[in-house]
Design a protein around this motif. Structure first.
Motif, short mmCIF file in Angstrom:
data_model
loop_
_atom_site.label_atom_id
_atom_site.label_comp_id
_atom_site.label_asym_id
_atom_site.label_seq_id
_atom_site.Cartn_x
_atom_site.Cartn_y
_atom_site.Cartn_z
N ARG A 42 0.68 -1.24 0.02
CA ARG A 42 0.06 -0.12 0.09
C ARG A 42 0.95 1.28 -0.09
NH1 ARG A 42 -2.47 3.42 3.56
NH2 ARG A 42 -4.40 4.11 3.18
N LYS A 43 1.70 1.33 0.73
CA LYS A 43 2.95 2.39 0.96
C LYS A 43 3.67 2.48 -0.43
CE LYS A 43 6.88 3.86 3.49
NZ LYS A 43 6.26 5.46 3.82
N TYR A 45 2.42 1.84 -3.45
CA TYR A 45 1.23 2.43 -4.51
C TYR A 45 0.90 3.81 -4.30
CZ TYR A 45 0.86 -2.01 -7.38
OH TYR A 45 1.09 -3.02 -8.11
N TYR A 46 0.58 3.93 -3.00
CA TYR A 46 0.17 5.46 -2.53
C TYR A 46 1.14 6.73 -2.54
CZ TYR A 46 -4.15 3.74 -0.67
OH TYR A 46 -5.66 3.54 -0.46
N ASP A 47 2.54 6.08 -2.29
CA ASP A 47 3.81 6.79 -2.32
C ASP A 47 4.12 7.24 -3.97
OD1 ASP A 47 3.78 6.93 0.41
OD2 ASP A 47 5.90 5.76 0.52
N LYS A 50 1.48 9.86 -4.70
CA LYS A 50 1.58 10.81 -4.13
C LYS A 50 2.77 11.66 -4.95
CE LYS A 50 3.10 12.83 0.34
NZ LYS A 50 3.66 12.37 1.67
N CYS A 131 -0.40 16.65 1.58
CA CYS A 131 -1.25 15.44 0.81
C CYS A 131 -2.49 14.86 1.68
CB CYS A 131 -0.12 14.44 0.58
SG CYS A 131 -0.90 12.91 -0.36
N ILE A 133 -5.78 11.91 1.79
CA ILE A 133 -6.45 10.96 1.30
C ILE A 133 -7.72 10.83 1.88
CG2 ILE A 133 -6.57 8.12 0.71
CD1 ILE A 133 -3.50 8.44 0.95
N LYS A 142 -13.02 7.25 -3.63
CA LYS A 142 -11.66 7.43 -2.89
C LYS A 142 -10.52 8.21 -3.75
CE LYS A 142 -8.73 5.13 0.25
NZ LYS A 142 -8.47 3.73 0.84
N MET A 144 -7.17 10.91 -3.86
CA MET A 144 -5.87 11.60 -3.24
C MET A 144 -5.66 13.02 -3.92
SD MET A 144 -1.61 10.50 -3.48
CE MET A 144 -2.02 8.74 -2.39
N ILE A 167 -7.83 6.98 -6.61
CA ILE A 167 -6.96 5.91 -6.33
C ILE A 167 -7.75 4.56 -5.94
CG2 ILE A 167 -5.17 7.31 -5.05
CD1 ILE A 167 -6.43 6.53 -2.42
N ASP A 171 -6.15 0.89 -5.12
CA ASP A 171 -6.80 0.24 -4.13
C ASP A 171 -7.18 -1.37 -4.89
OD1 ASP A 171 -6.44 1.63 -1.91
OD2 ASP A 171 -8.62 2.43 -1.89
#
Length: 487
Positions: A42-43, A45-47, A50, A131, A133, A142, A144, A167, A171
């Motif tokens: 998760r970190k 993909y989200y990072d 971002k 940032c 979410i 959902k 970002m 996102i 997810d």
């Protein structure tokens, strides 16, 4: 519940406890690993999202800050140019937000009346890139959002440039990774369960066999033998039980032989005593020679019976731990002198030369004189019994600073190599027909050990035997045990 039921219940309990604990540990480890794996997925993909939004926002805001606002300031006009210039067929929406949170321009073309009140906006108002979410208030999708401040020529914040993207797809990918990793975890868990059951069988099955064998041994089946399946602690336990059964079998066999032998030994003197008693009772009392011979035989056989009974009593005391040693300072040489004197006549009658030597007239030790005399008598009696006519027996007593040494050496028939290590065992009689009850040397050895000493035997068949006694001069005892020591 019977013994078998209890045994099976215990074994099932061990198996269940082992499998459950093992699986719980594996499950706990895998849950932790699964959690860490999903956290980093998760970190990642989200990072990535971002970072992409942040880079775009900083580039556009930087362009605005450096080039656009060098002209007469018109925020709405300038930001409209920026959005038109940087709107691509892209996954992200660009929003221009004033200081009150109103969206004054966006790249989607749809009017957005809601105010921006998210944390990324307020962080941009403080001069930083923020940032956030969360869920879109209109679509519940959902999203970002990354916000960065827009500055005028004086460096004053005049608005906020905001990049917003969905996102949901990220997810969805994360969810797929989660389901795949969960499936892998379940497969590993099932494999671990199967391996755990197989492993517990390698423990439980030998334990079942050992338990069954122990029960058979307890019932008297000493011929049982456990197969050693693994070279580990359980295999060592199997070897130990097999050895125990073998030793118990030997002891049982020796006991049976002893009972048979002692029955014969007791019957012989009793027959003689009974026969001569009847002869004397019914015979001519004036025949003094016959009466004297009969009485001598009765006395001799009575002495034999007394000795056997004493050995049996001593053995019983040793087995039950009721042997008492009365310690005192004694002249061990004097005690040996008296025993030698007793046996000189017996040796002379058998035409055996008894040679006695000593290093000094008096040798003092701390010990039980009666028990030590018993040892001397037993050893000398054996030496004369197993030495042929015309041979010699040598007895020598000497000392050093700490110990007293007594050597009994004969020129008798000797002891075979297979018997030499067993002659001090209880009930062991050896192959000679002259052997007694099989308790004399065993009891003597125990007495010497209780004195803190050692009884060593060296022998060569057809040459003779050496019995060496080593006795410490002083035995370390508590004050309460100086006079009487219960073993």
């Amino acid at each position: 519940m019977d013994i078998d039921g209890k045994r099976m219940s215990v074994l099932k309990g061990i198996k269940r406890r082992w499998v459950v604990n093992y699986i719980l540990i594996i499950l706990l480890v895998m849950v932790v690993l699964e959690g860490l794996f999903m956290f980093f997925v998760r970190k990642y993909y989200y990072d990535s999202i971002k970072q992409s939004l942040t880079n775009r926002a900083i580039v556009v805001a930087g362009f605005y800050n450096k080039y656009i606002n060098v002209s007469m300031f018109d925020f709405k006009k300038d930001i409209e140019k920026i959005i038109e210039e940087y709107t691509f067929n892209d996954y992200a929406e660009i929003q221009a937000v004033d200081l009150d949170g109103n969206i004054i321009q966006n790249s989607s073309g749809f009017e957005r009346k809601e105010k921006v009140v998210t944390s990324d906006f307020y962080r941009a108002l403080r001069g930083f890139t923020g940032c956030w979410i969360g869920r879109d208030v209109n679509t519940d999708e959902k999203i970002m959002a990354v916000s960065t401040p827009l500055l005028d020529s004086e460096g004053k914040i005049v608005g906020v440039l905001r990049y917003v993207t969905s996102i949901e797809k990220a997810d969805s990918i994360i969810k797929k990774w989660f389901l795949m990793s969960l499936a892998v975890m379940m497969i590993v868990l099932i494999l671990m369960l199967i391996l755990s059951i197989i492993f517990t069988r390698t423990i439980i099955n030998p334990i079942k066999e050992i338990t069954k064998a122990s029960k058979d041994i307890a019932k008297g089946n000493l011929s049982i033998k456990i197969d050693k399946l693994y070279n580990d602690e359980i295999g060592e336990l199997a070897d130990t039980i097999n050895f125990m059964a073998s030793e118990l079998s030997k002891v049982q066999r020796m006991k049976n032989e002893f009972i048979s032998s002692i029955s014969h030994e007791l019957r012989t003197p009793l027959t003689s005593i009974k026969g001569w008693s009847e002869t004397i009772l019914t015979g001519d009392l004036d025949n003094k020679e016959e009466t004297k011979l009969g009485l001598e035989i009765i006395i001799k056989e009575t002495e034999r019976l007394t000795k056997m009974v004493e050995e049996l009593l001593d053995f019983s005391r040793f087995e039950s731990g009721r042997i008492y040693l009365n310690y005192d300072v004694i002249d061990i040489k004097k005690e040996l002198d008296e025993v030698i004197l007793i046996f000189e006549g017996k040796a002379k009658k058998k035409e055996i030369e008894l040679n006695y030597s000593y290093s000094s007239e008096s040798i003092l030790i701390n010990g039980d004189k009666n028990r030590l005399r018993q040892v001397f008598i037993n050893i000398l009696d054996n030496a004369i019994k197993f030495t042929d006519r015309g041979k010699k027996i040598f007895v020598n007593i000497y000392e050093d600073e700490n110990n007293v040494y007594i050597d009994f050496r004969d020129e008798g028939i000797g002891i075979s190599e297979k018997d030499i290590n067993k002659v001090k065992e209880k009930f062991y009689k050896g192959s000679s027909k002259k052997s007694g009850s099989g308790l004399g040397l065993a009891i003597s050895n125990e007495i010497i050990k209780l004195h803190g000493g050692a009884l060593n035997i060296e022998s060569q068949e057809g040459v003779g035997t050496l019995v060496k006694l080593i006795l410490p001069k002083d035995i370390c005892l508590d004050d309460s045990m100086k006079k009487s020591n219960k073993i």
